[in-house]
Structure formats: C-alpha cells, structure tokens
Design a protein around this motif. Structure first.
Motif, PDB file in Angstrom:
ATOM      1  N   LEU A  29     -11.099  -5.725   9.125  1.00 27.06           N
ATOM      2  CA  LEU A  29     -10.049  -4.924   8.474  1.00 27.06           C
ATOM      3  C   LEU A  29      -9.067  -4.307   9.472  1.00 27.06           C
ATOM      4  O   LEU A  29      -8.066  -3.718   9.070  1.00 27.06           O
ATOM      5  CB  LEU A  29     -10.691  -3.809   7.632  1.00 27.06           C
TER       6      LEU A  29
ATOM      7  N   GLU B 193     -14.869   5.403  -0.448  1.00 28.18           N
ATOM      8  CA  GLU B 193     -14.260   4.813   0.754  1.00 28.18           C
ATOM      9  C   GLU B 193     -14.658   5.583   2.015  1.00 28.18           C
ATOM     10  O   GLU B 193     -14.829   4.988   3.081  1.00 28.18           O
ATOM     11  CB  GLU B 193     -12.730   4.764   0.642  1.00 28.18           C
TER      12      GLU B 193
ATOM     13  N   TRP C 130     -17.385  -6.221   9.339  1.00 28.21           N
ATOM     14  CA  TRP C 130     -16.439  -6.000   8.230  1.00 28.21           C
ATOM     15  C   TRP C 130     -15.311  -5.064   8.693  1.00 28.21           C
ATOM     16  O   TRP C 130     -14.127  -5.339   8.474  1.00 28.21           O
ATOM     17  CB  TRP C 130     -17.180  -5.439   7.011  1.00 28.21           C
TER      18      TRP C 130
ATOM     19  N   LYS D 282      -6.304   6.983  -0.047  1.00 26.30           N
ATOM     20  CA  LYS D 282      -5.729   6.094  -1.063  1.00 26.30           C
ATOM     21  C   LYS D 282      -4.711   6.849  -1.927  1.00 26.30           C
ATOM     22  O   LYS D 282      -4.860   6.953  -3.155  1.00 26.30           O
ATOM     23  CB  LYS D 282      -6.849   5.515  -1.958  1.00 26.30           C
TER      24      LYS D 282
ATOM     25  N   THR E 102      -6.346  -0.299   7.143  1.00 23.04           N
ATOM     26  CA  THR E 102      -6.773   0.508   5.991  1.00 23.04           C
ATOM     27  C   THR E 102      -7.757   1.593   6.416  1.00 23.04           C
ATOM     28  O   THR E 102      -8.471   1.449   7.405  1.00 23.04           O
ATOM     29  CB  THR E 102      -7.454  -0.386   4.933  1.00 23.04           C
ATOM     30  N   ASP E 103      -7.776   2.677   5.653  1.00 23.63           N
ATOM     31  CA  ASP E 103      -8.781   3.726   5.835  1.00 23.63           C
ATOM     32  C   ASP E 103      -9.109   4.313   4.475  1.00 23.63           C
ATOM     33  O   ASP E 103      -8.706   3.755   3.437  1.00 23.63           O
ATOM     34  CB  ASP E 103      -8.298   4.782   6.849  1.00 23.63           C
TER      35      ASP E 103
ATOM     36  N   ARG F 243       0.820  -1.226   0.000  1.00 22.30           N
ATOM     37  CA  ARG F 243       0.000   0.000   0.000  1.00 22.30           C
ATOM     38  C   ARG F 243       0.852   1.274   0.000  1.00 22.30           C
ATOM     39  O   ARG F 243       0.330   2.362   0.164  1.00 22.30           O
ATOM     40  CB  ARG F 243      -0.967  -0.004   1.194  1.00 22.30           C
TER      41      ARG F 243
ATOM     42  N   HIS G  43      -7.085  -3.457  -5.575  1.00 24.53           N
ATOM     43  CA  HIS G  43      -7.917  -2.489  -4.874  1.00 24.53           C
ATOM     44  C   HIS G  43      -9.329  -2.562  -5.442  1.00 24.53           C
ATOM     45  O   HIS G  43      -9.503  -2.564  -6.665  1.00 24.53           O
ATOM     46  CB  HIS G  43      -7.332  -1.085  -5.040  1.00 24.53           C
ATOM     47  N   THR G  44     -10.309  -2.624  -4.533  1.00 29.26           N
ATOM     48  CA  THR G  44     -11.702  -2.764  -4.957  1.00 29.26           C
ATOM     49  C   THR G  44     -12.570  -1.728  -4.255  1.00 29.26           C
ATOM     50  O   THR G  44     -13.242  -2.060  -3.275  1.00 29.26           O
ATOM     51  CB  THR G  44     -12.228  -4.180  -4.622  1.00 29.26           C
TER      52      THR G  44
ATOM     53  N   LEU H 253      -5.426  -4.805   9.156  1.00 26.07           N
ATOM     54  CA  LEU H 253      -4.793  -4.284   7.930  1.00 26.07           C
ATOM     55  C   LEU H 253      -4.504  -2.794   8.045  1.00 26.07           C
ATOM     56  O   LEU H 253      -3.675  -2.253   7.310  1.00 26.07           O
ATOM     57  CB  LEU H 253      -5.697  -4.526   6.711  1.00 26.07           C
TER      58      LEU H 253
END
Ligand code: IYR
Length: 228
Positions: A111, A90, A107, A120, A116-117, A37, A176-177, A114
C-alpha cells in the motif's frame, strides 16, 4: 434446451469499423477513470445515482436472482457514524491504535505507493456513500431463504457497471473496503443474510485532488491477455 418461455432478442447491427470505433471510444473514456480519495461536499443529482444503480441492476448474475442491494447513504449523521466505525477498523489495520497492525508487513508494503492511512474524511464529505450488499440468500423474492448462486461474482460485476456509469456521468468514485465491515449491516439496517461487500464513495473531486502516480501504471494488453 429444456422448454421455457422465451422472448425475441436482437442487437443493432454495426459494421466492423463502427464496432471498433465504439469499443475504442468507450475504452478511452474508461481509461480516464481514477480511484479518487479527495471528495468535495458539492451535491450531485440523486437521479444520477438512481440511474447508475439501475444500470448495475442489469448485471449478469446467478440464476437471475439479482443478489444485490445498494444502500445509499446521504444523511450527514449516518455518514459520520460510518466514518467513525470505519476509521476505528482502519486504525487497527494500520496499527495506528498503538497495537501491532492487523495488516501484514507485506500488505502494508503493497500500500506504500498509494499513501493510504486510517483517515477517511471522504466518508463524510462525499455527498453519497453507496453501501453494496451481497445477498447470500433470498432469490428474486428476497425471502431470506432461497439459495443464491455466484453471489460474489454477480455483485462484483454489478459494482463494475455501477462505477462505469457513474464515471460516464462525470462523477468520481472510490471503492472502499474497511475490514471487517460487518458494522455496515447494522448501520444500513440490512438483514443478516446480506453481507456488505464494499462502499462506493461518490461525488466530485476537490479542485486540488490528486491520485497516486502508481495508479497510472496499467499492464499492457500483451500482459493481461493471451490468444489461443
Ligand atoms: N482498507 C484500507 C486498506 C487498503 C487496502 C487495499 I488492497 C487498497 O487497495 C487500498 C487500501 C484502506 O482503505 O486504507
């Protein structure tokens, strides 16, 4: 078999020890792949991307309709507009827009490891975004009408081969989705019978890149396989 045109097929004959050696060597190289990332803006040769897409294009697929399209985004303006649209989605997903998150607590909990936030930045810094489209219709001629088969399976396998080839070439990737990702169809000027499946972010890791320790936990062979 029904009558159809054929051509001969054969493979290089390897003895068992060579066969084992090659399988283990490729396994060991693939084991070093990580979802990254943190991408630098260092350029990578276009030829690598082209070869990896050609590799992906050899994937097994439904009725050999090859129901995929790879839109390669390198333009800084286009990358910026994709980043802006993806981050807006997001923010809603993570609830960073001040509303209730679209993602369930379960969910978001999954995460946590990981980290993530909604930010991006890699969508702008990485040299290439490969936006992968699944063609629901089109056949070999891409006529937009002929039915395609096993589309998600086919394009999923192609993405695996794409990522493996890019890894072999020494490049970092991120699948990435953003969800929903309909905006990618317009951004990449694709027809309405194509569905964006994922963005494969490609480039080189920054010198201080890290990956979540969680990513190193791989299920052992005994858990992921059974022998009957
Ligand atoms: N698309 C979001 C959330 C996300 C979902 C899963 I499942 C992941 O494995 C990682 C992220 C994001 O990119 O942050």
């Amino acid at each position: 078999m029904r009558e159809h045109e054929t051509v001969p097929y054969s493979l290089e004959k390897l003895d068992d020890s060579e066969s084992i050696k090659r399988a283990e060597a490729l396994r060991d190289r693939l084991r070093t792949r990580r979802t990254c990332r943190y991408f630098s803006d260092e350029s990578v040769p276009r030829e690598v991307i082209e070869a990896a897409i050609e590799a992906a294009g050899t994937a097994p697929n439904g009725a050999n309709h090859q129901p995929w399209h790879f839109a390669v985004v390198a333009s800084p303006e286009k990358k910026r507009s994709i980043r802006e649209a993806a981050e807006a989605e997001e923010r809603r997903f993570y609830g960073e827009d001040g509303e209730n998150p679209k993602a369930s607590d379960e969910w978001l909990g999954a995460l946590k490891d990981l980290g993530t936030d909604a930010d991006k930045p890699f969508l702008e810094t990485a040299p290439y975004l490969i936006v992968v489209f699944a063609q629901r219709k089109g056949g070999i001629e891409e006529d937009g009408k002929t039915q395609n088969y096993y589309v998600n399976e086919s394009v999923g396998i192609a993405c695996g081969m794409l990522i493996a080839c890019l890894h072999e070439a020494g490049l970092a990737t991120l699948t990435h989705t953003p969800s929903p990702m309909g905006f990618l169809r317009e951004a990449c000027e694709r027809p309405d019978w194509e569905k964006p499946l994922m963005i494969v972010v490609v480039g080189r890791p920054t010198p201080d890149a890290t990956v979540p320790a969680h990513a190193l936990k791989k299920k052992p062979l005994s858990q992921i396989s059974s022998w009957l």
